[in-house]
Structure formats: structure tokens, C-alpha cells
Enzyme design. Structure first.
Site, PDB file in Angstrom:
ATOM      1  N   ARG A  87       0.842  -1.206   0.000  1.00 37.19           N
ATOM      2  CA  ARG A  87       0.000   0.000   0.000  1.00 37.19           C
ATOM      3  C   ARG A  87       0.873   1.250   0.000  1.00 37.19           C
ATOM      4  O   ARG A  87       2.049   1.218   0.372  1.00 37.19           O
ATOM      5  CB  ARG A  87      -0.913   0.020   1.226  1.00 37.19           C
ATOM      6  CG  ARG A  87      -0.145   0.073   2.531  1.00 37.19           C
ATOM      7  CD  ARG A  87      -0.947   0.581   3.698  1.00 37.19           C
ATOM      8  NE  ARG A  87      -0.154   0.492   4.924  1.00 37.19           N
ATOM      9  CZ  ARG A  87       0.781   1.357   5.282  1.00 37.19           C
ATOM     10  NH1 ARG A  87       1.057   2.390   4.505  1.00 37.19           N
ATOM     11  NH2 ARG A  87       1.459   1.194   6.414  1.00 37.19           N
ATOM     12  N   GLU A  90       3.386   5.321   4.790  1.00 43.97           N
ATOM     13  CA  GLU A  90       4.571   5.014   5.581  1.00 43.97           C
ATOM     14  C   GLU A  90       4.222   3.998   6.661  1.00 43.97           C
ATOM     15  O   GLU A  90       3.460   3.084   6.404  1.00 43.97           O
ATOM     16  CB  GLU A  90       5.134   6.333   6.119  1.00 43.97           C
ATOM     17  CG  GLU A  90       5.432   7.315   4.960  1.00 43.97           C
ATOM     18  CD  GLU A  90       6.046   8.620   5.386  1.00 43.97           C
ATOM     19  OE1 GLU A  90       7.008   8.595   6.167  1.00 43.97           O
ATOM     20  OE2 GLU A  90       5.541   9.673   4.935  1.00 43.97           O
ATOM     21  N   ALA A 167      -6.385   6.425   9.598  1.00 44.91           N
ATOM     22  CA  ALA A 167      -5.306   6.396   8.606  1.00 44.91           C
ATOM     23  C   ALA A 167      -5.804   5.731   7.333  1.00 44.91           C
ATOM     24  O   ALA A 167      -6.693   4.866   7.368  1.00 44.91           O
ATOM     25  CB  ALA A 167      -4.093   5.633   9.156  1.00 44.91           C
ATOM     26  N   LEU A 168      -5.233   6.141   6.194  1.00 45.16           N
ATOM     27  CA  LEU A 168      -5.585   5.570   4.890  1.00 45.16           C
ATOM     28  C   LEU A 168      -4.325   5.100   4.190  1.00 45.16           C
ATOM     29  O   LEU A 168      -3.266   5.723   4.282  1.00 45.16           O
ATOM     30  CB  LEU A 168      -6.269   6.618   3.996  1.00 45.16           C
ATOM     31  CG  LEU A 168      -7.779   6.814   4.118  1.00 45.16           C
ATOM     32  CD1 LEU A 168      -8.115   7.465   5.451  1.00 45.16           C
ATOM     33  CD2 LEU A 168      -8.285   7.692   2.976  1.00 45.16           C
ATOM     34  N   GLY A 180      -6.930  -0.031   2.515  1.00 42.23           N
ATOM     35  CA  GLY A 180      -8.087   0.824   2.775  1.00 42.23           C
ATOM     36  C   GLY A 180      -7.857   1.787   3.908  1.00 42.23           C
ATOM     37  O   GLY A 180      -7.022   2.686   3.798  1.00 42.23           O
ATOM     38  N   CYS A 198       2.742   7.325  10.094  1.00 37.05           N
ATOM     39  CA  CYS A 198       2.635   7.946   8.773  1.00 37.05           C
ATOM     40  C   CYS A 198       3.725   8.992   8.538  1.00 37.05           C
ATOM     41  O   CYS A 198       3.566   9.899   7.711  1.00 37.05           O
ATOM     42  CB  CYS A 198       1.250   8.558   8.560  1.00 37.05           C
ATOM     43  SG  CYS A 198      -0.081   7.343   8.688  1.00 37.05           S
TER      44      CYS A 198
END
Length: 242
Positions: A87, A90, A167-168, A180, A198
Site C-alpha cells: 500500500r 509510511e 489512517a488511509l 483501505g 505515517c
């Protein structure tokens, strides 16, 4: 250039498309098992052999490293298992009390626009939070959903403190999405201290319970589904074996 805020966030499918399968797994699902299942589902969706899927689950405590992860942001590499993942983004944490939603949608049936898709996922979280009287906000310079914390000390630049609540991180294969979002319901927030979440050190993390909302996961799931149908269209409950 349009910002994510400016983008039209509706990502409903073409007329006549079947409803999205809505799966909820009980217990803690091992990360490697979840990734293998996502791989199978994404391949089937891309081949037209399966309908789209949203899979809600919880993981045991672990860290994941996205494609932009900086090794220096992994502060405690021996604290929990660390998984490299395809994905974007981070380092992030997953664990009990956090609702992970793996969203597997065929953007060819919707809109082949990655920025609009990310904005729609943020909108899904923002609408879910709004149903619980929490104001979630997006920030153009950092992906995810944030809440203002006026009760906390101001940041060094004089701005109001903010915490990330969701978070994404996404990936696309043949225009089918996977990975996701993760929404903090009641995780152990101290577990985030083993990473720079992140890659952003100036802000903290929070959860619904941390904000004073003693909600149950089932309540959050119900609101997530309602918000999902507003943004992405119809869904249908699927019994999960995982």
C-alpha cells in the site's frame, strides 16, 4: 489544481451494478492471512468472478510499512511484528480496538480517479464520525482524518493541536483497490509510540474512546456501513468464515 476537498466525493457504481459485499470478521485476523485473502478477492473482482467487497476486521498488534516508509520512523523494531506492504504511505499500527476496513472496489465501474477515491474514503470516515458528533477533517498536506484538540497545548508554530483518528493507505491492481483505512475506536494508543505514524511527528493520535465516546465496535460498524452507502452505493451483508 483541485484539492481533495474540492473533488466530488460520490463514487457510486454504474447503474445496475450488484451491491458491494459487506463482511465482518470476529476475533483477530492475522495480517498475512488477511493479505492473502485480499489478493484472492482482488483477482476475482478484476476477472469479473466476484462482486466488490468491504471487509471489516481487527488485527493482533503489528506495524506495517508502506511503499514510502523511512526506516528511521520505526522506533521500536522489536516491539511488534513488522510487515512490508504494497500500500501507499509510511508506517502505521494495527491492533485490537481498531477497526480496519479493507475496501476492494472496481474503480472501472465507478471512476478511474485515484485522488477522488482517496477523498471518498476520507469522506466515508468523516461522515461516520459525524454520526457520532465528532468533527473529522481532511488536510491537504497529509492523508487521513484529523480531529482538533483545543484542550491540548498549542503546537510550536502557534496552531491548534490535532490528532489523527483514521489512517488511509491504498493500492490498485487493474483498477481494483485494496488495503483501505483504519479507524481508532479503542486501541491501546501507547502502541503507536513504537513508530512515527505515517511519518508525521508533529501531531498525535486519538480514538473515539480517547475523545470521551465509549462506543462499541458494532455501533461503529453500523455507522460505517450507512456512510459507505451514502458515498459508494448499496451493500449487502455477507457472512465471513475468516
Amino acid at each position: 489544481m483541485l484539492t481533495r476537498t474540492d473533488l466530488q466525493i460520490s463514487m457510486h457504481p454504474a447503474p445496475g451494478s450488484p451491491p458491494v459485499r459487506w463482511r465482518i470478521s470476529e476475533g483477530l485476523v492475522p495480517y498475512e492471512q488477511a493479505v492473502a485473502e485480499m489478493e484472492r478477492e482482488v483477482a476475482a473482482i478484476a476477472d469479473g468472478k466476484a462482486d466488490e467487497l468491504v471487509w471489516l476486521l481487527e488485527h493482533p498488534p503489528l506495524y506495517t510499512a508502506g511503499t514510502s516508509a523511512d526506516a528511521t520512523d520505526l522506533i521500536e523494531p522489536d516491539r511488534f511484528p513488522v510487515f512490508a506492504t504494497g500500500r501507499g504511505g509510511e508506517y502505521t499500527y494495527h491492533g485490537p480496538g481498531q477497526r480496519v476496513a479493507y475496501v476492494m472496489l472496481d474503480l472501472k465501474r465507478r471512476r478511474q480517479d485515484v485522488r477522488a477515491y482517496v477523498a471518498a474514503l476520507e469522506e466515508l470516515v468523516i461522515r461516520t464520525l459525524d454520526m457520532m458528533n465528532v468533527r473529522g477533517e481532511r488536510r491537504e498536506d497529509r492523508v487521513g482524518v484529523w480531529v482538533r484538540r483545543p484542550e491540548k497545548p498549542l503546537l510550536p508554530d502557534g496552531s491548534m493541536a490535532e490528532d489523527k483518528i483514521a489512517a488511509l493507505g491504498i493500492r490498485l491492481r487493474r483498477w481494483v483497490s485494496f488495503h483501505g483505512l483504519s479507524l481508532n475506536v479503542d486501541p491501546d494508543l501507547s502502541h503507536f509510540s513504537g513508530i512515527v505514524p505515517c511519518g508525521i511527528s508533529a501531531y498525535g493520535v486519538t480514538s473515539l474512546v480517547d475523545l470521551g465516546l465509549p462506543v462499541m465496535m458494532a455501533d461503529v460498524d453500523m455507522r460505517l456501513r450507512e456512510a459507505f452507502e451514502e458515498v459508494f452505493g448499496e451493500s449487502v451483508i455477507e457472512n465471513a468464515s475468516a
